[in-house]
Write an enzyme that holds these catalytic residues in place. Structure first.
Site, PDB file in Angstrom:
ATOM      1  CB  ALA A  82      -1.848   7.155  -3.925  1.00 29.01           C
ATOM      2  N   GLY A 106       0.757  -1.083   0.008  1.00 35.85           N
ATOM      3  CA  GLY A 106       0.072  -0.230  -0.001  1.00 35.85           C
ATOM      4  C   GLY A 106       0.750   1.145  -0.067  1.00 35.85           C
ATOM      5  CG  ASN A 107      -0.560   4.502  -1.535  1.00 35.47           C
ATOM      6  OD1 ASN A 107      -1.478   5.098  -0.922  1.00 35.47           O
ATOM      7  ND2 ASN A 107      -0.808   4.039  -2.642  1.00 35.47           N
ATOM      8  NE  ARG A 108       3.767   8.639   4.946  1.00 34.85           N
ATOM      9  CZ  ARG A 108       4.442   9.562   4.961  1.00 34.85           C
ATOM     10  NH1 ARG A 108       5.473   9.697   4.048  1.00 34.85           N
ATOM     11  NH2 ARG A 108       4.092  10.586   5.784  1.00 34.85           N
ATOM     12  CB  SER A 109      -2.679   8.127  -0.427  1.00 37.88           C
ATOM     13  OG  SER A 109      -3.940   8.773  -0.744  1.00 37.88           O
TER      14      SER A 109
END
Length: 431
Positions: free
Chosen positions: A286, A218-221
């Site tokens: 994102a 995943g990502n930090r969005s």
């Protein structure tokens, strides 16, 4: 495009919170608390009917100021004139059908309506009423009158109303009202109705690509920027579809459709379906560039069976795919496509160098660029960056709230829509 006001919206302001006599009056307490905790000077002016729902003592305790309803209270101070004259912002929540009717017809039969006649600052009405009342021709006409005179009447939410009824007319969440009202302190024209009748598709939040039943890539969005754009587009009159991935527990914005997705594949499927009817697409989500090539049926355990590597497969580029589809005639209604880029500098170039290259590869009309770093872009409420155009234009987006950045992005989008879209649209992304 209006410039950022020289004095920040965080500077203490004089804010009048008017409270109409509806069941949603209790939500005004959260609005008052938000403004006072931000350091603003708040005066609460309820109607007599509002005091049937929430007591005077509650409003006085939350605001730290006396509460009156009539024009003959504290006569030497002339509050029915002074409060409106001195206000930097007036927020009416809930704005009932009766209160908006009296305001539209210039009545001054209590302290709140008299204050509205003397206010020369931004005025925000947050309606709350049953669906039939909101849709009645009289209310429609009153809302149109208030907007024509410069007031901001925000679109209500849809959902549970009094009793068992559901539908349009629910008061938006207090945080949303505060956010929209605060934006007007940064930029008084931010909620002008220049997207009425337009169909806008917005994606927001991060995608998650499962590795096993427990783990994912995943990502930090947080989704905050995409939500800000979707919320503001809806309040500027657009018919908005929001495709939302994982977000930081954000409440759904009022007056729009929300479609939930999890993975990049689900996002692509939802975007491809919704984009056909959209005049503009804003890809603020994102999106994971890669996904695990295989998904384990059970949790991958440490030990002898632990893999040395995890093979990845590249996900399809959704943004570039949209541009290709438009070039090929599959998106006949879409005249503007906006992309987002979260970038860092490296040995090969700075943030803008990489962003210009990305704009050329993607082929979109506008690219919003954010420099990523500690306390920047992700998981914060303020942002800055650049807006790059396919025509070679580059505009610095000064530091401010994500709502302010959303207003500037929408300004550029509206400009392109009014010109019928970008001339380069037929070219598509570079190979």
């Amino acid at each position: 495009m209006s410039e950022l006001l020289s004095d920040s919206a965080d500077r203490p302001r004089r804010i009048v919170v008017g409270v109409g006599g509806g069941i949603a009056a209790y939500k005004a307490c959260s609005i008052i608390r938000s403004f006072t905790e931000s350091g603003h000077h708040v005066r609460v002016i309820p109607t007599d009917s509002a005091l049937e729902f929430v007591g005077r003592a509650t409003f006085e305790a939350l605001s730290g100021n006396p509460v009156q309803t009539g024009v003959f209270a504290d006569v030497p101070q002339v509050p029915h004139v002074r409060l409106g004259q001195e206000a930097d912002l007036v927020v009416i929540a809930p704005a009932t059908a009766d209160l908006m009717a009296r305001a539209a017809h210039g009545r001054a039969d209590d302290l709140l309506t008299a204050t509205l006649l003397t206010a020369r600052c931004p005025v925000v009405f947050a309606p709350a009423m049953h669906t039939e009342m909101w849709e009645h021709p009289a209310t429609v006409a009153n809302v149109a009158t208030l907007r024509e005179r410069g007031a901001c009447v925000i679109e209500p939410a849809s959902g549970r109303l009094t009793g068992k009824d559901t539908g349009a007319g629910r008061l938006p969440e207090p945080d949303e009202i505060v956010g929209l009202a605060t934006l007007l302190l940064e930029r008084p024209d931010a909620l002008r109705r220049d997207l009425v009748g337009r169909k806008i598709l917005v994606s927001a939040g991060g995608t998650r690509e499962p590795l096993d039943p427990v783990r994912f890539l995943g990502n930090r969005s947080s989704g905050k920027q995409g939500y800000a754009i979707a919320r503001l587009a809806a309040q500027r009159g657009a018919e908005v579809t929001l495709i939302a991935g994982y977000t930081a527990d954000l409440a759904d914005p009022a007056a729009l459709e929300v479609i939930r997705i999890r993975t990049a594949g689900e996002l692509k499927e939802a975007v491809d379906k919704a984009a056909v009817a959209a005049e503009a697409v804003v890809m603020a989500a994102a999106v994971a560039d890669f996904r695990p090539s295989t998904i384990a049926d059970s949790k991958i355990k440490k030990g002898a069976d632990e893999p040395d590597t995890i093979p990845l497969t590249r996900n399809e580029d959704i943004l570039a795919g949209l541009v290709r589809s438009r070039r090929d005639g599959d998106l006949p209604n879409t005249s503007v496509i906006v992309g987002f880029a979260a970038e860092t500098g490296d040995a090969h170039g700075d943030v803008l160098t990489h962003a210009r290259s990305k704009l050329a590869r993607k082929g979109c009309d506008l690219l919003v660029v954010n420099a990523v770093g500690e306390g920047k872009a992700f998981e914060v409420d303020h942002n800055d960056g650049w807006l790059l155009g396919a025509d070679g234009s580059e505009t610095a987006l000064e530091y401010g709230s994500k709502a302010l950045m959303a207003s500037r992005v929408l300004d550029a989008l509206v400009s392109l829509l009014e010109r019928g879209g970008a001339a380069h649209a037929q070219n598509g992304p570079a190979s």
